[in-house]
Design an enzyme around this catalytic site. Structure first.
Site, PDB file in Angstrom:
ATOM      1  CG  ASN A 106      27.531  31.680  33.662  1.00 17.25           C
ATOM      2  OD1 ASN A 106      26.319  31.438  33.689  1.00 17.25           O
ATOM      3  ND2 ASN A 106      28.374  30.942  32.964  1.00 17.25           N
ATOM      4  CG  HIS A 108      30.408  26.043  32.979  1.00 22.09           C
ATOM      5  ND1 HIS A 108      29.648  26.080  31.826  1.00 22.09           N
ATOM      6  CD2 HIS A 108      31.265  25.003  32.835  1.00 22.09           C
ATOM      7  CE1 HIS A 108      30.043  25.113  31.018  1.00 22.09           C
ATOM      8  NE2 HIS A 108      31.020  24.438  31.608  1.00 22.09           N
ATOM      9  CG  ASP A 149      31.270  28.803  29.936  1.00 24.80           C
ATOM     10  OD1 ASP A 149      30.339  29.366  30.514  1.00 24.80           O
ATOM     11  OD2 ASP A 149      31.109  27.884  29.111  1.00 24.80           O
ATOM     12  CD  GLU A 178      24.490  24.280  38.383  1.00 23.36           C
ATOM     13  OE1 GLU A 178      23.500  25.034  38.305  1.00 23.36           O
ATOM     14  OE2 GLU A 178      24.838  23.526  37.459  1.00 23.36           O
TER      15      GLU A 178
HETATM   16  C1  GAR Z   1      22.240  25.054  35.135  1.00 17.27           C
HETATM   17  O1  GAR Z   1      22.546  23.726  35.456  1.00 17.27           O
HETATM   18  C2  GAR Z   1      23.518  25.786  34.769  1.00 17.27           C
HETATM   19  O2  GAR Z   1      24.647  25.256  35.351  1.00 17.27           O
HETATM   20  C3  GAR Z   1      23.593  25.569  33.287  1.00 17.27           C
HETATM   21  O3  GAR Z   1      22.267  25.586  32.854  1.00 17.27           O
HETATM   22  C4  GAR Z   1      21.414  25.109  33.866  1.00 17.27           C
HETATM   23  C5  GAR Z   1      20.242  26.041  33.983  1.00 17.27           C
HETATM   24  O4  GAR Z   1      19.140  25.412  34.529  1.00 17.27           O
HETATM   25  N1  GAR Z   1      24.374  26.643  32.725  1.00 17.27           N
HETATM   26  C6  GAR Z   1      25.260  26.455  31.740  1.00 17.27           C
HETATM   27  O5  GAR Z   1      25.438  25.373  31.206  1.00 17.27           O
HETATM   28  C7  GAR Z   1      26.019  27.703  31.337  1.00 17.27           C
HETATM   29  N2  GAR Z   1      27.090  27.394  30.431  1.00 17.27           N
HETATM   30  P1  GAR Z   1      17.779  26.259  34.702  1.00 17.27           P
HETATM   31  O6  GAR Z   1      17.417  26.834  33.347  1.00 17.27           O
HETATM   32  O7  GAR Z   1      16.752  25.271  35.166  1.00 17.27           O
HETATM   33  O8  GAR Z   1      18.042  27.314  35.723  1.00 17.27           O
END
Ligand code: GAR
Length: 204
Positions: A106, A108, A149, A178
């Site tokens: 994952n 985060h 997480d 990311e």
């Molecule tokens: C990403 O920024 C990721 O870090 C976050 O969701 C987004 C997904 O974007 N994940 C979390 O917050 C997990 N706890 P996307 O749907 O456009 O790929």
């Protein structure tokens, strides 16, 4: 070695799109075999279809309880011969079968163990970081266990929080990080360079 990857998502799929770019450019030795979404209307499913990847919806709200939902997710994933499952904006807790311990990742958008856990996803994270007055935030890539997480941390990098930041501007800086860090962690896995010992992940 090229690995078979399954992607789980719930939203727009920009994380998926980024990984597809790395694979297309030959910078990630993997192939995405299927994309499974917890929402029928997730745009990530459309992105998968456009790339001729099987796109499967397992809508969480159509299942009575968490176990039934998870059983349905794993029924879909088990149809593919997957080496690694990648969570790409998957907004649910996932059951981790024994054979997938340390084989689910994952990302985060903060520095775990800060600003994480239930309800801490997407914009909620960046709002919380700014409201708290933190001076740094960042990105954490980790293996998934059955707590939000929480599993062993693979890679982690920070970004500054500026006085002028809004949740949007901070999100942009974090997401740029990311886009580098997640493919890097997956490539390390593909090269067999991650060794896990308890909570510690060693990069060989
Ligand atoms: C990403 O920024 C990721 O870090 C976050 O969701 C987004 C997904 O974007 N994940 C979390 O917050 C997990 N706890 P996307 O749907 O456009 O790929």
């Amino acid at each position: 070695m090229s690995i078979n990857i399954g992607v789980l998502l719930s939203g727009s799929g920009t994380t998926l799109e980024n990984l597809l770019g790395y694979i297309a450019r030959g910078e990630l030795d993997g192939a995405i075999q299927c994309v499974v979404s917890s929402r029928k209307d997730a745009f990530g499913l459309e992105r998968a279809r456009r790339n001729a990847i099987p796109a499967i919806a397992v809508p969480k709200k159509e299942y009575g309880d968490w176990q039934a939902f998870n059983d349905a997710i794993w029924r879909e994933l088990d149809a593919y011969n997957l080496d690694l499952i990648v969570l790409a904006g998957f907004m649910s807790k996932l059951a981790v079968p024994e054979k997938f311990v340390n084989r689910i990742m994952n990302v985060h958008p903060a520095l775990i163990p800060a600003f994480c856990g239930k309800g801490m996803y997407g914009h909620h994270v960046h709002e919380a970081v700014i409201d708290y007055g933190a001076k740094i935030s960042g990105v954490t890539v980790h293996f998934v266990d059955e707590e939000y997480d929480h599993g062993p941390i693979i890679l982690q990098e920070c970004v500054p929080v500026l006085d002028t930041d809004t949740p949007d501007s901070l999100a942009e800086r974090v997401q740029a990080k990311e886009r580098e860090l997640y493919p890097k962690a997956i490539q390390l896995f593909a090269e067999g360079r991650l060794r896990v010992d308890g909570r510690k992940v060693y990069v060989l």
